[in-house]
Design a protein around this motif. Structure first.
Motif, PDB file in Angstrom:
ATOM      1  N   MET A 266      34.277 -74.522 -53.222  1.00  0.00           N
ATOM      2  CA  MET A 266      34.601 -73.590 -52.147  1.00  0.00           C
ATOM      3  C   MET A 266      33.455 -72.634 -51.835  1.00  0.00           C
ATOM      4  N   SER A 267      32.583 -72.390 -52.807  1.00  0.00           N
ATOM      5  CA  SER A 267      31.457 -71.484 -52.579  1.00  0.00           C
ATOM      6  C   SER A 267      30.221 -72.212 -52.069  1.00  0.00           C
ATOM      7  N   SER A 268      30.296 -73.524 -51.940  1.00  0.00           N
ATOM      8  CA  SER A 268      29.119 -74.306 -51.541  1.00  0.00           C
ATOM      9  C   SER A 268      28.756 -74.051 -50.083  1.00  0.00           C
ATOM     10  N   ARG A 269      27.524 -74.418 -49.742  1.00  0.00           N
ATOM     11  CA  ARG A 269      27.010 -74.165 -48.395  1.00  0.00           C
ATOM     12  C   ARG A 269      27.832 -74.871 -47.314  1.00  0.00           C
ATOM     13  N   LEU A 270      28.100 -76.142 -47.510  1.00  0.00           N
ATOM     14  CA  LEU A 270      28.818 -76.872 -46.465  1.00  0.00           C
ATOM     15  C   LEU A 270      30.243 -76.353 -46.304  1.00  0.00           C
ATOM     16  N   PHE A 271      30.924 -76.072 -47.403  1.00  0.00           N
ATOM     17  CA  PHE A 271      32.300 -75.576 -47.308  1.00  0.00           C
ATOM     18  C   PHE A 271      32.321 -74.245 -46.570  1.00  0.00           C
ATOM     19  N   GLN A 272      31.406 -73.376 -46.921  1.00  0.00           N
ATOM     20  CA  GLN A 272      31.392 -72.061 -46.299  1.00  0.00           C
ATOM     21  C   GLN A 272      31.001 -72.131 -44.822  1.00  0.00           C
ATOM     22  N   GLU A 273      29.975 -72.893 -44.514  1.00  0.00           N
ATOM     23  CA  GLU A 273      29.473 -72.924 -43.139  1.00  0.00           C
ATOM     24  C   GLU A 273      30.361 -73.750 -42.217  1.00  0.00           C
ATOM     25  N   VAL A 274      30.774 -74.917 -42.660  1.00  0.00           N
ATOM     26  CA  VAL A 274      31.486 -75.845 -41.778  1.00  0.00           C
ATOM     27  C   VAL A 274      32.978 -75.544 -41.719  1.00  0.00           C
ATOM     28  N   ARG A 275      33.585 -75.252 -42.857  1.00  0.00           N
ATOM     29  CA  ARG A 275      35.024 -74.999 -42.863  1.00  0.00           C
ATOM     30  C   ARG A 275      35.363 -73.514 -42.682  1.00  0.00           C
ATOM     31  N   GLU A 276      34.784 -72.667 -43.550  1.00  0.00           N
ATOM     32  CA  GLU A 276      35.210 -71.269 -43.560  1.00  0.00           C
ATOM     33  C   GLU A 276      34.724 -70.493 -42.325  1.00  0.00           C
ATOM     34  N   LYS A 277      33.489 -70.700 -41.914  1.00  0.00           N
ATOM     35  CA  LYS A 277      32.948 -69.936 -40.786  1.00  0.00           C
ATOM     36  C   LYS A 277      33.280 -70.548 -39.436  1.00  0.00           C
ATOM     37  N   ARG A 278      33.337 -71.888 -39.378  1.00  0.00           N
ATOM     38  CA  ARG A 278      33.492 -72.545 -38.078  1.00  0.00           C
ATOM     39  C   ARG A 278      34.816 -73.279 -37.908  1.00  0.00           C
ATOM     40  N   GLY A 279      35.536 -73.514 -38.996  1.00  0.00           N
ATOM     41  CA  GLY A 279      36.837 -74.164 -38.896  1.00  0.00           C
ATOM     42  C   GLY A 279      36.792 -75.575 -38.354  1.00  0.00           C
ATOM     43  N   LEU A 280      35.718 -76.305 -38.657  1.00  0.00           N
ATOM     44  CA  LEU A 280      35.544 -77.640 -38.083  1.00  0.00           C
ATOM     45  C   LEU A 280      36.247 -78.736 -38.880  1.00  0.00           C
ATOM     46  N   CYS A 281      36.723 -78.423 -40.073  1.00  0.00           N
ATOM     47  CA  CYS A 281      37.332 -79.484 -40.881  1.00  0.00           C
ATOM     48  C   CYS A 281      38.246 -78.871 -41.930  1.00  0.00           C
ATOM     49  N   TYR A 282      39.027 -79.724 -42.545  1.00  0.00           N
ATOM     50  CA  TYR A 282      39.817 -79.323 -43.712  1.00  0.00           C
ATOM     51  C   TYR A 282      39.086 -79.724 -44.984  1.00  0.00           C
ATOM     52  N   THR A 283      38.527 -80.940 -44.986  1.00  0.00           N
ATOM     53  CA  THR A 283      37.842 -81.462 -46.169  1.00  0.00           C
ATOM     54  C   THR A 283      36.380 -81.740 -45.868  1.00  0.00           C
ATOM     55  N   ILE A 284      35.507 -81.221 -46.726  1.00  0.00           N
ATOM     56  CA  ILE A 284      34.085 -81.567 -46.675  1.00  0.00           C
ATOM     57  C   ILE A 284      33.532 -81.419 -48.085  1.00  0.00           C
ATOM     58  N   PHE A 285      32.736 -82.387 -48.515  1.00  0.00           N
ATOM     59  CA  PHE A 285      32.164 -82.285 -49.858  1.00  0.00           C
ATOM     60  C   PHE A 285      30.911 -83.138 -49.964  1.00  0.00           C
ATOM     61  N   ALA A 286      30.135 -82.842 -51.001  1.00  0.00           N
ATOM     62  CA  ALA A 286      28.964 -83.631 -51.368  1.00  0.00           C
ATOM     63  C   ALA A 286      29.085 -83.996 -52.837  1.00  0.00           C
ATOM     64  N   GLN A 287      28.601 -85.167 -53.192  1.00  0.00           N
ATOM     65  CA  GLN A 287      28.646 -85.597 -54.591  1.00  0.00           C
ATOM     66  C   GLN A 287      27.495 -86.548 -54.869  1.00  0.00           C
ATOM     67  N   THR A 288      27.137 -86.658 -56.133  1.00  0.00           N
ATOM     68  CA  THR A 288      26.065 -87.544 -56.561  1.00  0.00           C
ATOM     69  C   THR A 288      26.651 -88.702 -57.351  1.00  0.00           C
ATOM     70  N   GLY A 289      26.238 -89.912 -57.018  1.00  0.00           N
ATOM     71  CA  GLY A 289      26.624 -91.097 -57.772  1.00  0.00           C
ATOM     72  C   GLY A 289      25.381 -91.785 -58.290  1.00  0.00           C
ATOM     73  N   ALA A 290      25.474 -92.386 -59.475  1.00  0.00           N
ATOM     74  CA  ALA A 290      24.278 -92.991 -60.061  1.00  0.00           C
ATOM     75  C   ALA A 290      24.609 -94.314 -60.731  1.00  0.00           C
ATOM     76  N   TYR A 291      23.640 -95.234 -60.665  1.00  0.00           N
ATOM     77  CA  TYR A 291      23.712 -96.531 -61.327  1.00  0.00           C
ATOM     78  C   TYR A 291      22.467 -96.680 -62.206  1.00  0.00           C
ATOM     79  N   ALA A 292      22.304 -97.837 -62.795  1.00  0.00           N
ATOM     80  CA  ALA A 292      21.197 -98.038 -63.721  1.00  0.00           C
ATOM     81  C   ALA A 292      19.844 -97.848 -63.046  1.00  0.00           C
ATOM     82  N   ASP A 293      19.718 -98.269 -61.803  1.00  0.00           N
ATOM     83  CA  ASP A 293      18.413 -98.312 -61.155  1.00  0.00           C
ATOM     84  C   ASP A 293      18.387 -97.674 -59.781  1.00  0.00           C
ATOM     85  N   THR A 294      19.424 -96.982 -59.397  1.00  0.00           N
ATOM     86  CA  THR A 294      19.482 -96.343 -58.088  1.00  0.00           C
ATOM     87  C   THR A 294      20.598 -95.307 -58.105  1.00  0.00           C
ATOM     88  N   GLY A 295      20.683 -94.549 -57.032  1.00  0.00           N
ATOM     89  CA  GLY A 295      21.752 -93.570 -56.924  1.00  0.00           C
ATOM     90  C   GLY A 295      21.887 -93.100 -55.495  1.00  0.00           C
TER      91      GLY A 295
END
Length: 420
Positions: A266-295
């Protein structure tokens, strides 16, 4: 807490961690064979095989398997990922031998009854249909396909319905024959467990397995691309992927802290800017995924069709801004979230068993937890800003859109905004 390892003569690996004060344990077998180990004609077979493990063995019927664990109040389950298939159970301390016997039985002795294959085929086809009816689920399959074109790692784990309809007993047996050798298996147990007892049982259950050649999956190449599927939905769904580090790369810790600061809470940049300040969405998130040789760094949001371009543009702008002004406070907060999430999760014996198996798969060893914490603490704000710079301007990119997206800007338009 004590981590101990052992390897049988045939290459079967065992890792345990005793957690004092617990009266329960998690125990399972992790097989280093998942979706990316499939040939194109096998796409979906690893997941099908996982389902069939519970449909009867040479010693137990499907009902016997369920009752054996549930009669003692336990829990048994399995999952398939792109690099691993896992079979595990959670039971009380006195029932650990029973749980290991059942898990070993379903992994080593499935009968693949043709009648049960047909029943489970129908179940999996329903699972595929359910995924296709869930926009914020299926869009990630499409994004993965665009990220890794024409590669096993880019294909859906469930497989396409037409292949699932064609699989037969010989296909299942072939995949087991190719990938279910002792060198591809890791027995992991955590909680109220005795290492020596586990090793003795493993020797009895798995010690006679004949070794198989290790069939390494083809290396992955992030290609990037765009998938766009128009449908009359209430929301337009957008998912972006950027090439990132694999889990053997020390930069993975920087990538995880960056994604958390960008869109991890909830304190992240996208949540604050896109949802809290502009009300453009309900859900927004970023995440990192990784495999043996890429991500990948993955971003997702759902919004209305007429606001999609605005949301996508702001997202790109926030990624660019992070490269310039990511603050020490944001990095400290993301670091704290990452460490707390990891340490809180490890209060569960199931999570600990999974972590042990994953580390043995990656490193053939279990580095001390303090080492992992130290690597997280070593990430600096400069490191995160450098990662943000690469993600905003240099990293390859993939885009998936679903819903009322006919007027949305193409991938090329977002690339232009990155370059501006």
């Amino acid at each position: 807490m004590t981590v101990q390892q052992h390897q049988l003569a045939n290459g079967f690996r065992i890792v345990t961690e005793t957690m004092p004060g617990l009266q329960s344990a998690a125990i399972g077998v992790w097989v280093t064979a998942g979706g990316r180990n499939e040939r194109i004609e096998q796409n979906g077979i690893a997941h099908f095989l996982e389902h069939m493990a519970f449909k009867g063995t040479k010693r137990r019927s499907a009902l016997d398997i369920a009752e054996a664990i549930e009669d003692v109040g336990g829990y048994i389950n399995a999952y398939t990922s792109r690099e691993v298939t896992a079979y595990y159970a959670r039971v009380l301390q006195e029932d650990v031998p029973l749980a290991l016997d059942v898990v070993a039985d379903i992994v080593l002795n499935p009968v693949f009854d043709p009648r049960e294959i047909e029943i489970e085929r129908g179940v999996i086809l329903q699972e595929i249909g359910q995924a296709l009816d869930t926009p914020d689920d299926v869009i990630f399959d499409w994004l993965q396909e665009e990220s890794y074109h024409d590669q096993p790692i880019g294909r859906t784990i469930l497989g396409p319905a037409e292949r699932v309809r064609a699989f037969d007993r010989a296909d299942l047996e072939r995949f087991v024959g190719e990938h279910y050798g002792p060198g591809q298996m890791i027995l992991s147990a955590s909680g109220a467990v005795d290492h020596d007892v586990i090793v003795k049982m493993a020797e009895d259950l798995f010690g006679d397995l004949a070794s198989k050649p290790l069939m390494m999956p083809k290396g992955a190449t992030f290609t990037g691309g765009e998938a766009r599927y128009e449908k009359a939905l209430e929301q337009a769904h957008i998912a972006l992927a950027f090439e990132g580090p694999g889990y053997r790369d020390d930069a993975i810790y920087t990538a995880q802290i960056y994604s958390s600061a960008l869109g991890g809470g909830m304190s992240s940049r996208l949540f604050q800017e896109v949802r809290e300040k502009r009300g453009l969405c309900y859900t927004i998130f970023a995440q990192t995924g990784a495999y043996a040789d890429t991500g990948t760094l993955t971003l997702y949001a759902g919004t209305s069709g007429d606001q999609l371009d605005e949301l996508a543009g702001i997202t790109i702008d926030e990624m660019k801004r992070a490269a310039c002004d990511m603050s020490d406070a944001e990095v400290d907060r993301a670091r704290a979230q990452m460490k707390a999430g990891m340490l809180m999760g490890l209060e569960s014996p199931t999570n600990r068993a999974e972590r042990l198996a994953r580390l043995v798969q990656i490193w053939d060893d279990v580095p001390p937890l303090a080492d992992t914490v130290a690597r997280i603490d070593a990430v600096t704000t400069a490191d995160v800003r450098a990662m943000a710079e690469d993600m905003a301007h240099g990293a390859s990119m993939a885009l998936a859109l679903y819903g009322p997206v006919g007027d949305a800007a193409p991938l090329a338009g977002l690339q232009e905004r990155r370059a501006a």
